[in-house]
Design a protein around this motif. Structure first.
Motif, PDB file in Angstrom:
ATOM      1  N   HIS A 105      28.143  26.862  38.881  1.00 13.01           N
ATOM      2  CA  HIS A 105      28.910  26.678  37.688  1.00 13.01           C
ATOM      3  C   HIS A 105      30.121  27.402  37.271  1.00 13.01           C
ATOM      4  N   MET A 106      31.408  26.998  37.271  1.00 13.41           N
ATOM      5  CA  MET A 106      32.446  27.809  37.314  1.00 13.41           C
ATOM      6  C   MET A 106      32.670  28.433  35.854  1.00 13.41           C
ATOM      7  N   LEU A 107      32.927  29.728  35.720  1.00 11.29           N
ATOM      8  CA  LEU A 107      32.910  30.450  34.471  1.00 11.29           C
ATOM      9  C   LEU A 107      34.516  30.815  34.097  1.00 11.29           C
ATOM     10  N   ASP A 108      34.843  30.347  32.970  1.00 11.16           N
ATOM     11  CA  ASP A 108      36.201  31.115  32.526  1.00 11.16           C
ATOM     12  C   ASP A 108      35.937  32.629  32.412  1.00 11.16           C
ATOM     13  N   HIS A 109      36.974  33.201  32.322  1.00  3.33           N
ATOM     14  CA  HIS A 109      37.064  34.743  32.528  1.00  3.33           C
ATOM     15  C   HIS A 109      38.408  35.089  31.843  1.00  3.33           C
ATOM     16  N   GLU A 110      38.421  36.439  31.232  1.00  2.00           N
ATOM     17  CA  GLU A 110      39.531  36.845  30.601  1.00  2.00           C
ATOM     18  C   GLU A 110      39.559  38.402  31.064  1.00  2.00           C
ATOM     19  N   SER A 111      40.720  38.863  31.259  1.00  2.00           N
ATOM     20  CA  SER A 111      40.902  40.497  31.742  1.00  2.00           C
ATOM     21  C   SER A 111      40.692  41.210  30.601  1.00  2.00           C
ATOM     22  N   VAL A 112      39.872  42.383  30.687  1.00  2.00           N
ATOM     23  CA  VAL A 112      39.574  43.165  29.537  1.00  2.00           C
ATOM     24  C   VAL A 112      40.222  44.716  29.953  1.00  2.00           C
ATOM     25  N   GLY A 113      40.974  45.260  29.354  1.00  2.00           N
ATOM     26  CA  GLY A 113      41.560  46.450  29.758  1.00  2.00           C
ATOM     27  C   GLY A 113      42.856  46.102  30.860  1.00  2.00           C
ATOM     28  N   ASP A 114      43.155  47.264  31.437  1.00  2.00           N
ATOM     29  CA  ASP A 114      44.286  47.237  32.298  1.00  2.00           C
ATOM     30  C   ASP A 114      43.896  46.657  33.873  1.00  2.00           C
ATOM     31  N   ASP A 115      44.490  45.712  34.185  1.00  2.00           N
ATOM     32  CA  ASP A 115      44.528  45.064  35.761  1.00  2.00           C
ATOM     33  C   ASP A 115      45.076  45.699  37.029  1.00  2.00           C
ATOM     34  N   THR A 116      45.681  46.784  36.550  1.00  2.00           N
ATOM     35  CA  THR A 116      46.652  47.498  37.627  1.00  2.00           C
ATOM     36  C   THR A 116      46.285  49.015  37.584  1.00  2.00           C
ATOM     37  N   VAL A 117      46.283  49.549  38.763  1.00  2.00           N
ATOM     38  CA  VAL A 117      45.964  50.694  38.959  1.00  2.00           C
ATOM     39  C   VAL A 117      47.310  51.306  39.578  1.00  2.00           C
ATOM     40  N   THR A 118      47.971  52.573  39.273  1.00  2.00           N
ATOM     41  CA  THR A 118      49.335  52.846  39.585  1.00  2.00           C
ATOM     42  C   THR A 118      48.870  54.536  40.325  1.00  2.00           C
ATOM     43  N   PHE A 119      49.405  54.556  41.612  1.00  2.00           N
ATOM     44  CA  PHE A 119      49.302  55.963  42.389  1.00  2.00           C
ATOM     45  C   PHE A 119      50.834  56.209  42.585  1.00  2.00           C
ATOM     46  N   LYS A 120      51.008  57.637  42.537  1.00  2.00           N
ATOM     47  CA  LYS A 120      52.141  58.202  42.953  1.00  2.00           C
ATOM     48  C   LYS A 120      52.074  59.032  43.753  1.00  2.00           C
ATOM     49  N   LEU A 121      52.860  58.856  45.037  1.00  2.00           N
ATOM     50  CA  LEU A 121      52.699  59.404  46.271  1.00  2.00           C
ATOM     51  C   LEU A 121      53.510  60.854  46.283  1.00  2.00           C
ATOM     52  N   GLU A 122      53.286  61.741  47.136  1.00  2.00           N
ATOM     53  CA  GLU A 122      53.894  62.917  47.071  1.00  2.00           C
ATOM     54  C   GLU A 122      55.545  62.840  47.497  1.00  2.00           C
ATOM     55  N   ASP A 123      55.938  61.731  47.874  1.00  2.00           N
ATOM     56  CA  ASP A 123      57.455  61.378  48.170  1.00  2.00           C
ATOM     57  C   ASP A 123      58.066  60.891  46.917  1.00  2.00           C
ATOM     58  N   ALA A 142      29.007  34.074  42.501  1.00  2.00           N
ATOM     59  CA  ALA A 142      30.126  33.995  43.341  1.00  2.00           C
ATOM     60  C   ALA A 142      31.265  34.246  42.836  1.00  2.00           C
ATOM     61  N   VAL A 143      32.098  35.479  43.421  1.00  2.00           N
ATOM     62  CA  VAL A 143      33.397  35.938  42.865  1.00  2.00           C
ATOM     63  C   VAL A 143      34.547  36.123  43.874  1.00  2.00           C
ATOM     64  N   SER A 144      35.667  35.459  43.561  1.00  2.00           N
ATOM     65  CA  SER A 144      36.622  35.418  44.532  1.00  2.00           C
ATOM     66  C   SER A 144      37.727  36.148  43.739  1.00  2.00           C
ATOM     67  N   ARG A 165      38.385  32.958  41.080  1.00  2.00           N
ATOM     68  CA  ARG A 165      37.340  32.090  40.423  1.00  2.00           C
ATOM     69  C   ARG A 165      35.881  32.766  40.488  1.00  2.00           C
ATOM     70  N   VAL A 166      35.192  32.237  39.347  1.00  2.00           N
ATOM     71  CA  VAL A 166      34.035  33.134  39.212  1.00  2.00           C
ATOM     72  C   VAL A 166      32.912  31.718  39.125  1.00  2.00           C
ATOM     73  N   GLY A 167      31.628  32.087  39.618  1.00  2.00           N
ATOM     74  CA  GLY A 167      30.698  31.232  39.309  1.00  2.00           C
ATOM     75  C   GLY A 167      29.171  31.574  39.087  1.00  2.00           C
TER      76      GLY A 167
END
Length: 95
Positions: free
Chosen positions: A11-29, A58-60, A41-43
């Motif tokens: 059964h497909m489940l609705d979902h929402e993002s909780v918190g930040d969905d992006t991780v940011t890295f700063k390289l030495e250059d 099942a998580v895509s 999709r989540v079921g």
């Protein structure tokens, strides 16, 4: 084995993002790498449980990677510039 007995139904489940969905890295250059993760999709299984009795999911997922150079410069072909005339013929009434 009867038809359908070897298949897990979900059964497909609705979902929402909780918190930040992006991780940011700063390289030495000075380059910044951003990784954005999302659920496509989540079921939850309706006719199957894990061996320990818990629900089976099942998580895509999708991951998008953005690279931002330290000088924040980039290039593109002139023909890709909106409104550009590079690949278009001139109208016949203009000399």
């Amino acid at each position: 084995m009867a038809e359908g007995k070897d298949r897990i139904e979900f059964h497909m489940l609705d979902h929402e993002s909780v918190g930040d969905d992006t991780v940011t890295f700063k390289l030495e250059d000075g380059t910044v790498v951003k990784v954005k993760v999302s659920l496509e999709r989540v079921g939850i299984a309706t006719n199957y449980k894990n061996p320990d009795g818990t629900s089976h999911y099942a998580v895509s997922t999708a991951a998008k990677v953005y690279i931002i150079p330290h000088d924040r410069r980039f290039t593109m072909p002139k023909g890709k510039v909106a409104g550009g005339q590079q690949d278009r013929p001139s109208p016949s009434h203009i000399a």
